[in-house]
Design a protein around this motif. Structure first.
Motif, short mmCIF file in Angstrom:
data_model
loop_
_atom_site.label_atom_id
_atom_site.label_comp_id
_atom_site.label_asym_id
_atom_site.label_seq_id
_atom_site.Cartn_x
_atom_site.Cartn_y
_atom_site.Cartn_z
N PHE A 39 -12.25 -4.35 14.84
CA PHE A 39 -12.83 -4.85 13.60
C PHE A 39 -14.06 -5.67 13.93
CE2 PHE A 39 -10.09 -8.25 15.07
CZ PHE A 39 -10.82 -9.39 14.84
N LEU A 40 -14.94 -5.82 12.95
CA LEU A 40 -16.13 -6.65 13.10
C LEU A 40 -15.95 -7.93 12.28
CD1 LEU A 40 -18.88 -3.89 12.81
CD2 LEU A 40 -18.17 -5.11 14.88
N VAL A 41 -16.37 -9.05 12.83
CA VAL A 41 -16.12 -10.33 12.16
C VAL A 41 -17.13 -10.58 11.05
CG1 VAL A 41 -15.12 -11.34 14.24
CG2 VAL A 41 -17.57 -11.66 13.78
N GLU A 42 -16.80 -11.53 10.22
CA GLU A 42 -17.67 -11.98 9.14
C GLU A 42 -18.99 -12.43 9.74
OE1 GLU A 42 -16.81 -14.61 5.21
OE2 GLU A 42 -16.44 -15.62 7.13
N GLY A 43 -20.07 -11.97 9.12
CA GLY A 43 -21.40 -12.29 9.63
C GLY A 43 -22.08 -11.12 10.30
N VAL A 44 -21.28 -10.09 10.64
CA VAL A 44 -21.87 -8.87 11.23
C VAL A 44 -22.22 -7.92 10.08
CG1 VAL A 44 -21.52 -6.89 12.73
CG2 VAL A 44 -20.50 -9.09 13.32
N GLN A 45 -23.47 -7.45 10.07
CA GLN A 45 -23.88 -6.44 9.10
C GLN A 45 -23.93 -5.10 9.82
OE1 GLN A 45 -27.46 -7.60 7.04
NE2 GLN A 45 -26.46 -9.29 5.99
N GLY A 46 -22.96 -4.28 9.50
CA GLY A 46 -22.84 -2.98 10.14
C GLY A 46 -21.39 -2.53 10.12
N ASN A 47 -21.14 -1.32 10.54
CA ASN A 47 -19.79 -0.77 10.55
C ASN A 47 -19.48 -0.18 11.92
OD1 ASN A 47 -19.10 -1.12 7.65
ND2 ASN A 47 -20.81 0.30 7.35
N LYS A 104 -15.25 -7.57 6.04
CA LYS A 104 -14.87 -7.06 4.71
C LYS A 104 -14.09 -8.13 3.93
CE LYS A 104 -14.68 -2.19 6.06
NZ LYS A 104 -15.56 -2.40 7.20
N GLY A 105 -13.96 -9.32 4.53
CA GLY A 105 -13.31 -10.42 3.83
C GLY A 105 -11.84 -10.59 4.12
N ASN A 106 -11.26 -9.72 4.96
CA ASN A 106 -9.84 -9.82 5.29
C ASN A 106 -9.63 -10.80 6.44
OD1 ASN A 106 -9.18 -7.58 3.49
ND2 ASN A 106 -10.17 -6.30 5.02
N ILE A 107 -8.47 -11.46 6.44
CA ILE A 107 -8.15 -12.36 7.54
C ILE A 107 -7.71 -11.53 8.74
CG2 ILE A 107 -6.61 -14.18 8.36
CD1 ILE A 107 -6.54 -15.27 5.51
#
Length: 370
Positions: A359-367, A338-341
């Protein structure tokens, strides 16, 4: 002079004899203590799936067989396909009542049942896989599977042509989330344009659902399928559609010879041997075992011949860095999807933070499902 020489020889003899008596007594005492505390092992395993799943349960059973070769392990037994919850309480209790003095419960959902039963059998040693609760006679054990997950992600990032990689995931618990994130960090370390699409199956063992999840990922242009499931069903879907596959738990190359790339795999034999030896010699104590590549608990399997030599060499270089401690998978800066650090630059997540990852890292598409 002769008398002096004789006295010297006698003195030397007495000195040698006197020096040797004490170690002999000490060694005899130590041996007696070892004999007193050492005990034969009767071990039982509770499995969440069938031993024929070719994955999670099969890997544990391979470890059981390794441990069974120890001379002081007089018996091993297992109960397969035990539902997580109330039914597992009955099964674990029955094993303790039958005289098994070392009981392994091998799925996250057995955590509370294990604690409950252990409180009634303080003389039995219990080891629970992947949980976080313990007591005087309950320890936990797991492997840093995120390390070979990262390596398999590096491989996927190098091999994808569409820059879309599918991931069939079981339940949204920290263990699975951690694996998705490590895999994605590996992918993006070599291919920042690639994305990882996740479908949740809400099951450990359901070949039909696993296959359906993979099919849906292949339908959205995934050319590699990875998974956190207990069977090769998702990989078989990839094989059927001409895609590539990265397994989990064990080497599943025979099931998908054309799709196979590699797999993050378990080496439960080393873990079970260590625990059994400690229980046998009386040195076991409740602890949380969490070993990685360096300890031999986990690894990445031999890579397929279809992978270019330079790619294989690079993956092995990264493996060496992880084993030496030079490379930490979850070191910042890391952003969530979601763009948060999520992890600040220069910091590395603690074990506690990794074990509670949500949390899921940047590059993962999904929730993460609620």
């Amino acid at each position: 002079m002769k008398k002096l020489m004789l006295l010297a020889v006698i003195s030397a003899f007495l000195a040698i004899t006197g020096c040797s008596d004490k170690p002999k007594e000490e060694s005899q005492t130590e041996a007696a203590k070892t004999a007193e505390t050492a005990k034969d092992i009767k071990a039982a395993f509770v499995y969440v799936g069938p031993v024929g799943d070719a994955g999670w349960t099969y890997s544990h059973d391979l470890g059981r067989k390794v441990m069974a070769e120890l001379p002081f392990v007089k018996e091993t037994n297992y109960i397969e396909s035990v539902p997580e919850g109330a039914e597992s309480v009955r099964i674990i209790t029955s094993l303790a009542q039958k005289g098994y003095n070392l009981i392994f419960t091998t799925s996250f959902g057995y955590m509370d049942p294990t604690i409950e039963v252990a409180s009634k059998f303080p003389e039995v040693t219990f080891m629970h896989c992947s949980g976080y609760k313990s007591s005087d006679n309950v320890g936990t054990y797991f492997g840093r599977m995120y390390q070979p997950r990262y390596l398999s992600g590096v491989l996927a990032g190098k091999m994808t042509k569409t820059n879309v990689i599918g991931y069939a995931a079981a339940f949204p618990i920290p263990e699975v989330i951690r694996g998705i994130n490590a895999f994605t960090l590996g992918v993006r370390s070599v291919n920042p344009d690639a994305v990882v699409k996740v479908v949740w199956t809400q099951t450990w063992f359901d070949p039909a659902k696993e296959r359906d999840a993979a099919e849906s990922l292949l339908d959205v242009n995934s050319d590699i399928i990875a998974m956190h499931q207990d069977t090769p069903a998702a990989l078989q879907a990839a094989e059927k559609r001409g895609a590539l596959a990265i397994g989990y738990n064990t080497v599943m190359q025979e099931q998908v010879p054309n799709a196979w790339l590699t797999a993050p795999v378990w080496n439960w034999g080393s873990v079970y041997t260590k625990i059994a030896e400690e229980v046998h010699d009386g040195t076991w104590k409740s602890q949380d075992l969490w070993g990685g590549i360096a300890e031999g608990y986990v690894d990445i399997s031999p890579m397929s011949d279809k992978i270019p030599a330079d790619v294989q060499a690079y993956v092995l270089e990264q493996k060496a860095k992880i084993a030496s401690g030079e490379l930490h998978v979850f070191s910042g800066e890391i952003k969530d999807n979601k763009g948060n650090i999520a992890v600040e630059a220069g910091k590395t997540m603690t074990d506690g933070e990794m074990l509670g990852m949500n949390f899921l890292v940047e590059g993962v598409q999904g929730n993460i499902p609620g």
